[in-house]
Design an enzyme around this catalytic site. Sequence first.
Site, PDB file in Angstrom:
ATOM      1  N   HIS A   1       0.535  27.769   0.318  1.00  0.00           N
ATOM      2  CA  HIS A   1      -0.017  26.581   0.976  1.00  0.00           C
ATOM      3  C   HIS A   1      -0.896  25.856  -0.031  1.00  0.00           C
ATOM      4  O   HIS A   1      -1.691  26.490  -0.739  1.00  0.00           O
ATOM      5  CB  HIS A   1      -0.828  27.013   2.203  1.00  0.00           C
ATOM      6  CG  HIS A   1      -1.188  25.886   3.122  1.00  0.00           C
ATOM      7  ND1 HIS A   1      -0.290  24.905   3.489  1.00  0.00           N
ATOM      8  CD2 HIS A   1      -2.350  25.584   3.756  1.00  0.00           C
ATOM      9  CE1 HIS A   1      -0.891  24.057   4.311  1.00  0.00           C
ATOM     10  NE2 HIS A   1      -2.137  24.438   4.486  1.00  0.00           N
TER      11      HIS A   1
ATOM     12  N   LYS B   1       2.179  24.277  15.796  1.00  0.00           N
ATOM     13  CA  LYS B   1       1.001  25.051  16.222  1.00  0.00           C
ATOM     14  C   LYS B   1       0.036  24.148  16.990  1.00  0.00           C
ATOM     15  O   LYS B   1       0.178  22.920  16.965  1.00  0.00           O
ATOM     16  CB  LYS B   1       0.318  25.682  15.009  1.00  0.00           C
ATOM     17  CG  LYS B   1      -0.143  24.699  13.963  1.00  0.00           C
ATOM     18  CD  LYS B   1      -0.725  25.431  12.764  1.00  0.00           C
ATOM     19  CE  LYS B   1      -1.144  24.451  11.692  1.00  0.00           C
ATOM     20  NZ  LYS B   1      -2.104  25.012  10.768  1.00  0.00           N
TER      21      LYS B   1
ATOM     22  N   CYS C   1     -19.541   9.634  27.106  1.00  0.00           N
ATOM     23  CA  CYS C   1     -19.964  10.746  27.974  1.00  0.00           C
ATOM     24  C   CYS C   1     -18.832  11.767  28.067  1.00  0.00           C
ATOM     25  O   CYS C   1     -17.745  11.560  27.529  1.00  0.00           O
ATOM     26  CB  CYS C   1     -20.296  10.235  29.369  1.00  0.00           C
ATOM     27  SG  CYS C   1     -21.361   8.800  29.398  1.00  0.00           S
ATOM     28  N   MET C   2     -19.053  12.822  28.794  1.00  0.00           N
ATOM     29  CA  MET C   2     -18.004  13.831  28.935  1.00  0.00           C
ATOM     30  C   MET C   2     -16.752  13.244  29.602  1.00  0.00           C
ATOM     31  O   MET C   2     -15.632  13.544  29.222  1.00  0.00           O
ATOM     32  CB  MET C   2     -18.518  15.030  29.753  1.00  0.00           C
ATOM     33  CG  MET C   2     -17.539  16.184  29.797  1.00  0.00           C
ATOM     34  SD  MET C   2     -18.106  17.537  30.839  1.00  0.00           S
ATOM     35  CE  MET C   2     -19.258  18.357  29.791  1.00  0.00           C
ATOM     36  N   ASP C   3     -16.976  12.369  30.587  1.00  0.00           N
ATOM     37  CA  ASP C   3     -15.850  11.888  31.395  1.00  0.00           C
ATOM     38  C   ASP C   3     -15.735  10.372  31.429  1.00  0.00           C
ATOM     39  O   ASP C   3     -14.888   9.842  32.161  1.00  0.00           O
ATOM     40  CB  ASP C   3     -16.002  12.375  32.847  1.00  0.00           C
ATOM     41  CG  ASP C   3     -16.509  13.789  32.898  1.00  0.00           C
ATOM     42  OD1 ASP C   3     -15.789  14.675  32.407  1.00  0.00           O
ATOM     43  OD2 ASP C   3     -17.640  14.001  33.368  1.00  0.00           O
TER      44      ASP C   3
ATOM     45  N   ARG D   1       7.605  22.024   5.294  1.00  0.00           N
ATOM     46  CA  ARG D   1       6.872  22.584   6.443  1.00  0.00           C
ATOM     47  C   ARG D   1       5.832  21.594   6.947  1.00  0.00           C
ATOM     48  O   ARG D   1       4.638  21.863   6.970  1.00  0.00           O
ATOM     49  CB  ARG D   1       6.186  23.851   5.905  1.00  0.00           C
ATOM     50  CG  ARG D   1       6.031  24.999   6.853  1.00  0.00           C
ATOM     51  CD  ARG D   1       5.451  26.187   6.122  1.00  0.00           C
ATOM     52  NE  ARG D   1       4.219  25.915   5.430  1.00  0.00           N
ATOM     53  CZ  ARG D   1       3.935  26.247   4.169  1.00  0.00           C
ATOM     54  NH1 ARG D   1       4.785  26.919   3.439  1.00  0.00           N
ATOM     55  NH2 ARG D   1       2.774  25.934   3.622  1.00  0.00           N
TER      56      ARG D   1
ATOM     57  N   TYR E   1     -26.366   7.338  28.023  1.00  0.00           N
ATOM     58  CA  TYR E   1     -27.356   8.324  27.593  1.00  0.00           C
ATOM     59  C   TYR E   1     -28.116   7.849  26.359  1.00  0.00           C
ATOM     60  O   TYR E   1     -27.523   7.279  25.438  1.00  0.00           O
ATOM     61  CB  TYR E   1     -26.665   9.649  27.273  1.00  0.00           C
ATOM     62  CG  TYR E   1     -26.176  10.401  28.487  1.00  0.00           C
ATOM     63  CD1 TYR E   1     -27.054  10.818  29.468  1.00  0.00           C
ATOM     64  CD2 TYR E   1     -24.822  10.684  28.645  1.00  0.00           C
ATOM     65  CE1 TYR E   1     -26.597  11.515  30.581  1.00  0.00           C
ATOM     66  CE2 TYR E   1     -24.360  11.376  29.750  1.00  0.00           C
ATOM     67  CZ  TYR E   1     -25.252  11.784  30.718  1.00  0.00           C
ATOM     68  OH  TYR E   1     -24.794  12.464  31.813  1.00  0.00           O
TER      69      TYR E   1
ATOM     70  N   ARG F   1      -7.110  31.433   0.929  1.00  0.00           N
ATOM     71  CA  ARG F   1      -7.251  31.702   2.356  1.00  0.00           C
ATOM     72  C   ARG F   1      -6.373  32.936   2.594  1.00  0.00           C
ATOM     73  O   ARG F   1      -6.738  34.032   2.187  1.00  0.00           O
ATOM     74  CB  ARG F   1      -6.812  30.457   3.155  1.00  0.00           C
ATOM     75  CG  ARG F   1      -7.217  30.463   4.610  1.00  0.00           C
ATOM     76  CD  ARG F   1      -6.924  29.130   5.295  1.00  0.00           C
ATOM     77  NE  ARG F   1      -5.504  28.788   5.334  1.00  0.00           N
ATOM     78  CZ  ARG F   1      -5.019  27.722   5.967  1.00  0.00           C
ATOM     79  NH1 ARG F   1      -5.819  26.908   6.607  1.00  0.00           N
ATOM     80  NH2 ARG F   1      -3.720  27.473   5.964  1.00  0.00           N
TER      81      ARG F   1
END
Length: 404
Positions: free
Chosen positions: A163, A36, A310-312, A219, A263, A134
Site C-alpha cells: 500500500h 470497506k 446541530c446534531m439534527d 485496488r 448554539y 502500517r
Amino acid sequence: MLRPAWLEINLSALADNVHNLQSVLSPHQQIIAVVKANAYGHGAVPVSRVALGAGAERLAVAIVEEAVELRADGCTAPVMCLGATPPEVAPVLVEQHIEAPLTDLTGARALSEAACAAGTTAPVHIKIDTGMHRLGVRAEEIGPFCEALRELPGLEIVGVFTHFSSSQIDPEFTLAQLATFRTAVAEAEQALGFRIPLRHVCNSGATVRYPEAWLDAVRPGALLYGIPRDRGGLYMPEMRSVLALKARLAVIKPLYAGESVGYDRTWSAPHDTRLGLLSLGYGDGYDRLLSNRGHVLVQGRQCGIIGRICMDTTMVDLTNVPEAQVGDTAVLVGEQGGERIRVHDLADLCDTVVQETVSRFSSRLPRVYYAEPGDERVYNALAERRSLLSDAPLRDRANSCQHG
Ligand SMILES: Cc1ncc(COP(=O)(O)O)c(C=O)c1O
C-alpha cells in the site's frame, strides 16, 4: 415514507466508473473494488453487486464482518480483507472462502491449521510493507518469511500486495515503494518457487497517476465512487459522482437584524435574514466543521450555512433565494441548476480526506438507490434485490427542475 434528508446513490454512474476504468486497463488487469466501510458509505451490498456486474473481478473489505455480510448476500466473487485478521477468525475465513492478508507467521499458522482442519485451502495475499509502515511483512524480511510459509500446508497464495503512503503527493517516495515491492516480490517468488498470480499495489491516487503500477490488478475505492479531486486525468477518463446528499427545507422563518442563531451564538444577522432549517446535522455525519463555512444549494443558488450545525438540524441563509419554499430540495452534495458541491469541497473545509467525509454519513440517512432509465446493467446486477431501487430521486429531480 422517506425522511426529508437522504443520500442518493446513482448506480449507473458507479457502473460507468467501473467500465471507464476497465477501458484503460489491459484485459489481464483486474479491478478489485474497495467496498470497506459500507462501500465508503454508499452501501456495500448494492455497490458490490453493481461493481461486479459492471466488470470488477474482485472485492476488498477491511474486516471479516464486512466480507461475511457480502457472502450472506450470496456473493461468490473473491473477497479479500485488507485489514489485519485476528488468528481466532481463521476458521471463519476458511469456511467462507474469504481471502486474508498474510502479515506475520502467527496469522499464517492459524490459517494453515484452520484450512487443514476443514480439509481445504485458505486463500491468502502476502502483504509487504514497503514504506507505509502500517500492516505487512517488512520488505527486507520477505525471503525468510516465504521460506517459513513453505512449511505451512493448506495456504493458497493467490496474491501479493503493498500500500502506498503518499501516492497523491509524493512521486519519488511512491516510485521508491514500487521498486521495493518489485524486488521483494522477486525474492518472495524465489523462496516460494512459483509466480504469485496477482500483484496489486494501486489505490485511487496511484491508479490515476502510475499506469506502470497497475500490475495484475488495481485496488481503488474513491475513484470508483467518483469522489477524488483528480477523478480523471492523463490516463483515466473522467469519473462520475455517485452520491448526492439532499434535504428538504423543513422550516423557513425570519431572523431579524442583530439576532443570533444556534448554539454559542456564532452567527448574528447583519440585516433582516430569511432563515431556513434542514433536518439533518452532525448526527447524520454532516460535519460540524462546516458551520459558518459550508454552503448548500437551494433553487440552484449557494446559501451559506449559518450558526453551529446541530446534531439534527442545519441552518442556512435563504436571503438571496426569496422564492424558496418549505419542501424545496436543498443539495448538500451534488448538482442543482448548474451549480455543484463536491465531496472534496466538504473535505477541504473540514481539513480531511474525501474517504472520511463519505464514510461518516451515518446509517440514519436513508440511501435511495436508482439507475438511469433502461440501465440493464444495474437491473441485472441487483436481480432479486431490485426492490432496493427507488424512483424517488427521479420525482425529486422533476421537482427541482420545476423550480429551476
Ligand atoms: C490497503 C488499501 N488499498 C486500497 C484502498 C483504497 O483507497 P482509495 O479510496 O484511496 O482508492 C485502501 C483505502 O484506504 C486501502 O487501505
